[in-house]
Design an enzyme around this catalytic site. Structure first.
Site, PDB file in Angstrom:
ATOM      1  N   ARG A  34      -3.159-126.195 -24.906  1.00  0.00           N
ATOM      2  CA  ARG A  34      -1.774-126.615 -25.086  1.00  0.00           C
ATOM      3  C   ARG A  34      -0.725-125.665 -24.526  1.00  0.00           C
ATOM      4  NH1 ARG A  34      -5.062-128.235 -28.924  1.00  0.00           N
ATOM      5  NH2 ARG A  34      -5.155-130.473 -29.254  1.00  0.00           N
ATOM      6  N   HIS A 119     -16.556-127.784 -32.911  1.00  0.00           N
ATOM      7  CA  HIS A 119     -16.350-128.758 -31.831  1.00  0.00           C
ATOM      8  C   HIS A 119     -17.482-128.738 -30.809  1.00  0.00           C
ATOM      9  CE1 HIS A 119     -11.761-128.731 -32.850  1.00  0.00           C
ATOM     10  NE2 HIS A 119     -12.463-129.445 -33.703  1.00  0.00           N
ATOM     11  N   CYS A 127     -27.693-136.349 -25.817  1.00  0.00           N
ATOM     12  CA  CYS A 127     -27.628-137.811 -25.873  1.00  0.00           C
ATOM     13  C   CYS A 127     -26.844-138.225 -27.112  1.00  0.00           C
ATOM     14  CB  CYS A 127     -29.040-138.383 -25.920  1.00  0.00           C
ATOM     15  SG  CYS A 127     -29.065-140.132 -26.377  1.00  0.00           S
ATOM     16  N   CYS A 130     -29.758-140.569 -29.560  1.00  0.00           N
ATOM     17  CA  CYS A 130     -30.873-139.955 -30.295  1.00  0.00           C
ATOM     18  C   CYS A 130     -30.705-138.451 -30.471  1.00  0.00           C
ATOM     19  CB  CYS A 130     -32.191-140.245 -29.579  1.00  0.00           C
ATOM     20  SG  CYS A 130     -32.384-139.371 -28.012  1.00  0.00           S
ATOM     21  N   CYS A 155     -33.872-142.844 -24.839  1.00  0.00           N
ATOM     22  CA  CYS A 155     -33.338-144.009 -25.561  1.00  0.00           C
ATOM     23  C   CYS A 155     -32.333-144.820 -24.745  1.00  0.00           C
ATOM     24  CB  CYS A 155     -32.717-143.580 -26.888  1.00  0.00           C
ATOM     25  SG  CYS A 155     -31.078-142.839 -26.720  1.00  0.00           S
ATOM     26  N   SER A 194      -3.652-122.942 -32.058  1.00  0.00           N
ATOM     27  CA  SER A 194      -2.365-123.542 -32.393  1.00  0.00           C
ATOM     28  C   SER A 194      -2.400-124.190 -33.781  1.00  0.00           C
ATOM     29  CB  SER A 194      -1.981-124.587 -31.335  1.00  0.00           C
ATOM     30  OG  SER A 194      -2.989-125.587 -31.260  1.00  0.00           O
TER      31      SER A 194
END
Ligand code: OAD
Ligand code: ZN
Length: 246
Positions: A34, A119, A127, A130, A155, A194
């Site tokens: 940001r 995060h 994936c 799966c 998958c 932030s």
């Protein structure tokens, strides 16, 4: 500038929990989100539902990731990372909570188990169906061969960087462990964030409410400055440099 006060608080604390955002890695050449020139000032984030729904969005997402690869590959831990790793080695830090996806806390010496990634991590792929992990080199090979983002060999669902996009559910285990750390520490250091992205931004407040002292180190004001015991509005590397030990 508060460095001396920070030193006293660190000396007095028995359990310090750092909570980091992109600002700790800017001195390593990785842009934040940001600030002027930050990632979200250049590119609109691709929300999770768009990634799931559209091959074009997946291709764009991987093109952006490959464009960043030289930056991530060259990045080495900065003074902030190294200072926190020193406190960890000294036994003062039971674990670190991070919003960062760059793997630099692990590189600086934290055991992977002691880095709580809210995060996710962009240094490998996963994936979305799966959960199978893939090396980025596998994705790159497929992308170069076919011109588009790959699906899982097991998958058939899309493969994404192992990060959390907007609209994607938070990792439950990381959220639970972060809450435990925030509640049991006596000093919580919010560094280079932030503090606008939730639920991550709830942890400094949670620590404070559970009785910890709260320090915020960030170039810019945050919404939680008024509940902090100490606000250092200054460069992170300069502020934490004096705490880099062995
Ligand atoms: P932001 O870019 O929102 O905030 C980084 C903060 O660090 C800014 O307030 C800068 O002023 C400050 N900063 C940058 N370099 C600094 C330095 N050298 N010294 C001191 N301060 C510095 O990044 P985050 O708060 O980490 O999530 O962003 C939170 C989340 O938003 C990210 O994890 C990412 C993003 O969207 C997802 O994508 C889900
Ligand atoms: Zn799969």
């Amino acid at each position: 500038r508060g460095v001396e006060q920070l030193g006293n608080m660190i000396a007095e604390a028995s359990s310090i929990v750092p909570f980091t955002g992109a600002g700790i890695s800017t001195e390593c050449g990785i842009p934040d989100f940001r600030s002027p020139g930050g990632l979200w000032t250049r590119n609109r984030p691709i929300p999770f539902d768009e990634f799931v729904a559209s091959q074009e969005a997946r291709d764009e997402s991987w093109r952006r990731r490959f464009a960043m690869e030289p930056t991530f590959a060259a990045a080495k831990p900065g003074r902030g990372h190294r200072a926190l790793a020193s406190l960890y080695r000294a036994g003062k830090v039971p674990g670190i909570i991070t919003q960062n996806i760059d793997n630099l806390h692990q590189t600086s010496g934290f055991k992977a188990d002691d880095v709580i990634e809210l995060h996710g991590n962009t240094t490998y792929a996963r994936c979305i169906g799966c959960g199978k992990d893939y090396d980025l080199s596998w994705v790159k090979l497929h992308f170069d061969k076919t011109g588009c983002a790959p699906d899982c060999a097991d998958c058939g669902d899309p493969v994404k960087t192992a990060t959390i996009s907007f609209g994607q559910s938070m990792p439950e285990d990381a959220m639970r462990r972060a809450a435990e750390l925030a509640r049991q520490c006596d000093l919580f250091l919010a560094i280079g964030s932030s503090l606008v992205v939730w639920p991550a931004a709830g942890f400094p407040m949670m620590a404070k409410e559970s009785g910890a002292r709260l320090v915020i180190i960030n170039n810019e004001p945050t919404d939680q400055d008024d509940i902090a015991d100490l606000v250092i509005r200054h460069d992170i590397g300069d502020t934490l440099g004096p705490f880099v030990g062995n």
